[in-house]
Scaffold this motif. Structure first.
Motif, short mmCIF file in Angstrom:
data_model
loop_
_atom_site.label_atom_id
_atom_site.label_comp_id
_atom_site.label_asym_id
_atom_site.label_seq_id
_atom_site.Cartn_x
_atom_site.Cartn_y
_atom_site.Cartn_z
N VAL A 240 11.10 23.22 -1.13
CA VAL A 240 9.84 22.85 -0.48
C VAL A 240 10.09 22.27 0.92
O VAL A 240 9.58 22.77 1.92
CB VAL A 240 9.07 21.82 -1.33
CG1 VAL A 240 7.79 21.42 -0.62
CG2 VAL A 240 8.78 22.38 -2.71
N HIS A 241 10.91 21.21 0.98
CA HIS A 241 10.96 20.45 2.23
C HIS A 241 11.79 21.13 3.32
O HIS A 241 11.35 21.22 4.46
CB HIS A 241 11.47 19.04 1.95
CG HIS A 241 10.49 18.28 1.12
ND1 HIS A 241 9.35 17.74 1.65
CD2 HIS A 241 10.43 18.03 -0.21
CE1 HIS A 241 8.65 17.16 0.69
NE2 HIS A 241 9.28 17.33 -0.45
N ALA A 242 12.98 21.61 2.98
CA ALA A 242 13.76 22.27 4.02
C ALA A 242 13.07 23.55 4.46
O ALA A 242 13.11 23.91 5.64
CB ALA A 242 15.17 22.55 3.52
N VAL A 243 12.42 24.23 3.54
CA VAL A 243 11.65 25.42 3.91
C VAL A 243 10.54 25.04 4.89
O VAL A 243 10.39 25.64 5.96
CB VAL A 243 11.07 26.10 2.65
CG1 VAL A 243 9.93 27.04 3.00
CG2 VAL A 243 12.17 26.85 1.90
N GLY A 244 9.78 24.00 4.54
CA GLY A 244 8.74 23.54 5.46
C GLY A 244 9.33 23.08 6.78
O GLY A 244 8.79 23.36 7.86
N GLY A 245 10.44 22.36 6.70
CA GLY A 245 11.07 21.84 7.92
C GLY A 245 11.59 22.95 8.82
O GLY A 245 11.47 22.87 10.05
N ALA A 246 12.17 23.99 8.22
CA ALA A 246 12.69 25.09 9.02
C ALA A 246 11.55 25.85 9.68
O ALA A 246 11.62 26.22 10.87
CB ALA A 246 13.53 26.03 8.15
N ALA A 247 10.49 26.07 8.93
CA ALA A 247 9.31 26.71 9.52
C ALA A 247 8.77 25.85 10.66
O ALA A 247 8.39 26.36 11.72
CB ALA A 247 8.24 26.92 8.45
#
Ligand SMILES: Nc1ncnc2c1ncn2[C@@H]1O[C@H](COP(=O)(O)OP(=O)(O)O)[C@@H](O)[C@H]1O
Ligand SMILES: Nc1ncnc2c1ncn2[C@@H]1O[C@H](COP(=O)(O)OP(=O)(O)O)[C@@H](O)[C@H]1O
Ligand SMILES: Nc1ncnc2c1ncn2[C@@H]1O[C@H](COP(=O)(O)OP(=O)(O)O)[C@@H](O)[C@H]1O
Lengths: 112, 426, 426, 426, 112, 112
Positions: D178-185
């Motif tokens: 969830v978070h790294a995906v959101g952060g990378a986006a």
């Protein structure tokens, strides 16, 4: 009649107000402004330290009759001062006419 | 049916009921956790905007520091054994030892942690607007590590060593153990720190209006909400009689809060000619603090009585502390938590269905409640005094006049809470 | 296996399932309780800052007064028996009698209390900014003591005496019983109180922007949150099929809110060229109100249809009431709760999986839904009219022009909600 | 006892435990839902008032759009089968098919939906104040329909097809998923959109203070609260060992958040001479993001270590991204969710009680964690880049200079968020 | 050219604005200030009743050409008045020059 | 000494400030006001579309010595302008006396 505009430190306002009342200057208007001048204030926000010369000040407008001018200015000079950079300024200018809205009086009756 | 079968069923029921209780306690703890946000908003709302960031930091940090210290030390002290001083101090740590670790009691640690954070956060409001941030951090750490855990150890382990438990003292969810302790610490702190500049002019108390009643109100709603967990969760179980117990506690809690607000509203309305907003909000909190001790032992009528008394009393207490004692408590923390915590505890002596004076139980309970609650207040006041006195003599309690006048936010934290804000505070 | 054994197991399962249901209902009630904060924030945010304190007081007090009155009288009426008027009024109190006391039904009282407070609080938004505080208090007390409990008694005791229950009416969590009742009362109140000064200039509706969209948005998030308790809790049980029921209700609730917001967003975007913030927020609420009746009887597709219809309809309704009917409803309470409450109830007649017109159930349900919902609206409107008309002729509904122009806060409560605030309201 | 009997009991226990688990997951999902309000408040608080309405709309809409799209498509993709590209994409939908419908799995959909909305909302903060609303809506829809569900499908179906599950990757509640995906986006979006006007003057990063730290703090409290559901709920069950598991997860979560705040506080205090408010709040969030992956596999000590590392790291990362990389991320979303999501996932390789390097488990886990997390980051970055690049070339990413300078609220939504507000933003 | 500064009740602003438009004074600037004067406003806060003379007012600045001065002042005196203490004041002073930034015109072309 | 009052677009403030610093006008005060003038701004709120001429502006007060007047005005005219309706106004008036509170100096020493 003269208009006295004073830009002072917010922290000095209470004292100034009290002193003005003592010399019976009981009528004025004020608001908060941002002042740009010599004084700098240090800030940090999210890792950025910066110093800004945009500092909150209080702006007073006092319209007085000519014979009140001197003591008004003197009181302001006395009580608004801390001796540090950033104490502010006083500007005096002419007012042609003043009216009290309630009574429609004008002249010196109009100002207090 | 063979006995064996029934036993198997009973065992299964017990296990599930235990799990259901853990679920309730965990959820209650989450609600109590949220009370931190409520306290923050009430304190921010009831004080001036120039100190809002500082208040936020104090509330975030007492939660953070309290969470770590209570886990590391506080819990061990609170549930320890090996008593010293006639039961007043526990000298050896709980079974868990320091740095809590347990296979099956995590939810209890969590529930106790958020209670501890609540006790700490009460102080912050009473000394808002003039206290050094570093000093507050140290005091708050000591409160969560020692002062509050020792308070708790007198009653809540519910063992024979807990001297107030043995004495028959009743404090279901902590009117005294949490709130009066926090309130007494707040009292001492407010005295030692002294009033804000401009609070007393020529010996007369001045109004220093808080800058955001909407934050205050939202805070009170959140606290009221959290209190369902605070009191209801203190049933420490769910299922069967415990379901009845916990839900009756919730009803009592809600009724006391409601009537507390009503009481404060009409009392201020009559007294000042205006329906005072912040006092009404305090009235709801007063009802909540007051019923916290007795919510498990009084009827709905008793809850209403206690809530009403506290809702009116809090107004009188705030005025008295502010105008007569000249102690500057911007949010009313001393009155809400201290006064009403004490009175709520004592009133059980009147209203307890089992043992209350009004229900024919005689004066014994009243007496136990009184000295029990006083013991908490004395302990918290003394301990706080020692700590704060030392801090005063060493690093100091108060910021400089310049910092206070210009606002703690800009000096302690480098930025205003509302940098775009143009104010007219006087 | 011997039958006896299975019976023992069944009994144990039933007891635990009952407790689990009580836990869910209690937690759901706590969520619904929090909706009070949501309503407060929406109302505060969508109106001018000079009246914020007054709105806070109204919301705190309808909760407080409602909590006490519903406990004292309302519950007894709602669940009473001995019918008068063809089932319209119950003349003798419930088994609990007045001043609710029950060994095992506290959670039900709590759940019903917070519903009652919701109905009351709807009115407050529609008459914000010009209504006398004392008048509001009286009206709100009557609404929670009589008007709403009578509404409830028509359907929710789920007994044969509840005439709408007998008629086959469906209103799972109260689109009509709570929301349309509140909305109808709000409509009557807004008409009788009249528009705020400056709302209509030369017969044209003027925009009076609310002062804080962030409060409005936070309020909507809190309401959306609370609605999971409002609708999900109305399953009134947990376990087995009830788990499936309650969670499918939650999904329906969430989908309806989501599509309601989406509908309002695109509809306003197309219509005004701007994606209207407060309308989009209202759209989410509209979807929530709309699905409240049918969340237990429609599929996810049905929920989307109902939510979308309500999300668009609420925009049209707000405009119509504001511009055509010239009724001043600052927060859109009449449209959100009244219009969408009615429409949401009626739409079950189309979308109910069991009995809906679109699912081959014929028009019968549609008809029952329509007259049932209308009955609620007529009742609430009539009763409110009588009460408010009497109040108007006696103590008056409205503050003086001076008080209104300068703000209710300073006149009714002695202080502004944001005393440091410098405004530019026009 | 006859075996049959025990079997009957076991079956009953299993059913009830299942229901209790569903109750916990549902309540956890409700808590996670509330995180949307937390994100909104943090983003609103940490940016200027002229864009608050726009931020509100983005957060409401990514929840709304995400709720519908994840129900319609996302869930089917996430739990689908029939792999393409060596397990990277699932080409056929889950058993539920598109437009989720299931008799008994609604709570799972709900839990997954709110997780999906969380991933989406992370991006909104990083590109606040200059992004076109329509563009954001499209990107957010694609993220919730495709990008995030594909991320989820790599691990969370916990089946043999989930290649990262097979590889032994650990990400309990989604530091990476969830978070790294959101952060990378968020990182890619912030780069492509470019910095706000005035953010970099002569190549030097300027401070653009957020307008309301109280909103920021309330947002962080709400997020912290919601995280108990986010992590605790990811146990996906309650009862017996799961009770112990979920509550120990909650303790780890709380400790990591607490020490994260403490770390950031003292680190900024030492570094800037001031205890930085917004950084301390970010520190708490950093601790929460960091512990999300490992909360089920580390001890309390491990949680403290991870929280402390993340709390300090987030400060360094924010500075680095802001000053060195010159990427404008007003709320620190990239650092909080991206950096700490990655680091938190990797640190499991050190601190996992079972398999961690420090516990004698060798370097294998460390390696799996590293490439697993990197895979997520690369995937999210690439996919976001493609989508945003196309949007940039077609409808554009950014509002006009005039709209940006005067504020998105007035231009995109027709009204300011605080129309009475007089500002002094510079 | 004259500068007319009027300090009025916030509650009178709408009326004043309308009246100014009617005499075709369509250009002015305003903000809110705190005024100190004769009027007192009662407050209660947490049990402390106090009356303050610091009351919110609206400050209008209207620069007009000399021939507009009289009617501007008259309109203000008419519409801003309630007859109660606290109606406010009007001050008139001289302006040497005025510029419209957009066109760089000066003189009376600069003011409207 | 002259008082320069400028009412400008908020969006132009940064540029103006920079330009003032370049000509060494380092002292002034500012605040936000609502301006009524030719420019209209479209709004929508809850279904009501309206256009208002009440637009937020920034108000600058700069007291300068006479020899700074021209360049101050010129800089303002240059940097505050976008060419669109609503760029704002500049007013110049006389100041009789100015004091620096800190030092009690008056005259041109009083202003910067
Ligand atoms: N020429 C000026 N015109 C308008 N305001 C001024 C002027 N000079 C100073 N001020 C105001 O006075 C404040 C204090 O001035 P500053 O230069 O910082 O300190 P000092 O007057 O002690 O040298 C400034 O922040 C500004 O608000
Ligand atoms: N001499 C003055 N200088 C500046 N502002 C003044 C002066 N006299 C009055 N005012 C403003 O006018 C407002 C109304 O004046 P006040 O004395 O209360 O009423 P009235 O004019 O009816 O006697 C004051 O609040 C203040 O803002
Ligand atoms: N005569 C005036 N007195 C005071 N303020 C004025 C006057 N004329 C214009 N202003 C201010 O200048 C702003 C811009 O004026 P406007 O008429 O909209 O544009 P322009 O100057 O380009 O024609 C107004 O919003 C107002 O604040």
């Amino acid at each position: 009649m003269k208009k006295v505009e004073a830009i002072i430190r917010k922290s000095k306002f209470d004292e100034v107000k009290k002193a003005l009342h003592q010399i019976e200057v009981n009528f004025f208007s004020y608001w908060d402004v941002t002042g740009v001048g010599n004084e700098k204030q240090g800030h940090v926000y999210r890792g950025i330290s910066y110093s800004t010369s945009d500092i909150q000040r209080r702006y007073l407008v006092i319209v007085v009759s000519d014979d009140f001018l001197e003591k008004t200015v003197n009181v302001l000079l006395e009580t608004a001062s801390t001796g540090n950079v950033g104490d502010g300024k006083i500007f005096v200018s002419d007012v042609i006419e003043a009216y009290r809205i309630r009574t429609k009086e004008s002249g010196s009756a109009g100002i207090n | 049916m063979i006995v064996q079968e029934q036993e198997a069923i009973d065992k299964a029921v017990e296990a599930i009921t235990g799990d259901m209780g853990a679920l309730w306690i965990t959820l209650a703890a989450i609600l109590v956790f949220f009370m931190q946000a409520g306290f923050t908003l009430v304190e921010v709302g009831f004080t001036r905007s120039k100190n809002s960031g500082n208040i936020i930091m104090k509330n975030v940090m007492d939660l953070a520091v309290g969470s770590v210290m209570f886990w590391a030390v506080g819990y061990a002290i609170m549930y320890g054994s090996d008593l010293v001083g006639g039961g007043f101090f526990r000298s050896s740590p709980s079974d868990q030892g320091y740095f809590f670790f347990s296979a099956d009691d995590w939810y209890n640690l969590f529930f106790q942690t958020v209670f501890c954070a609540t006790a700490a956060t009460i102080v912050s409001g009473a000394i808002a607007g003039r206290t050094k941030f570093s000093t507050y951090l140290i005091f708050s750490a000591i409160l969560t590590t020692l002062i509050y855990p020792i308070s708790g150890s007198w009653y809540w382990p519910f063992d024979d060593d807990a001297w107030l438990n043995t004495a028959g003292f009743i404090d279901f969810a902590g009117s005294s153990v949490v709130h009066a302790v926090g309130g007494a610490a707040a009292l001492v702190a407010a005295i030692l720190v002294g009033p804000r500049i401009g609070k007393y002019v020529d010996g007369k108390a001045q109004a220093i209006p808080g800058h955001n009643m909407a934050f205050g109100a939202l805070g009170v709603f959140i606290l009221w909400l959290g209190w369902f967990g605070f009191n209801g969760g203190s049933q420490l179980a769910w299922g069967g009689d415990d379901t009845i117990g916990a839900t009756s506690v919730i009803i009592n809690t809600n009724l006391a809060a409601a009537i507390g607000a009503i009481g404060a509203l009409f009392f201020t309305w009559a007294r000042y000619g205006k329906a005072d907003i912040s006092m009404t909000l305090n009235g709801a909190l007063a009802g909540l603090v007051g019923i916290t001790a007795g919510c498990g032992s009084v009827s709905a009528w008793g809850a209403l009585a206690i809530g009403l008394i506290c809702g009116i009393l809090v107004v009188i207490s705030i005025e008295f502390i502010d105008k007569k004692l000249k102690i500057d408590d911007p949010v009313g923390a001393i009155s809400v938590h201290g006064t009403c915590g004490f009175v709520g505890t004592v009133l059980i002596g009147l209203f307890a269905l089992d043992g209350g004076l009004l229900y024919g139980g005689g004066a014994k309970l009243l007496w136990v409640q009184t000295y029990g609650s006083l013991a908490y207040i004395v302990w918290a006041a003394l301990a706080s005094f020692v700590v704060l006195f030392i801090l005063k003599k060493t690093i100091g309690l108060r910021v400089s006049e310049k910092e206070e006048v210009e606002g703690l936010d800009i000096h302690e934290h480098g930025i205003e809470a509302y940098p775009e804000h143009i104010s007219q505070d006087k």
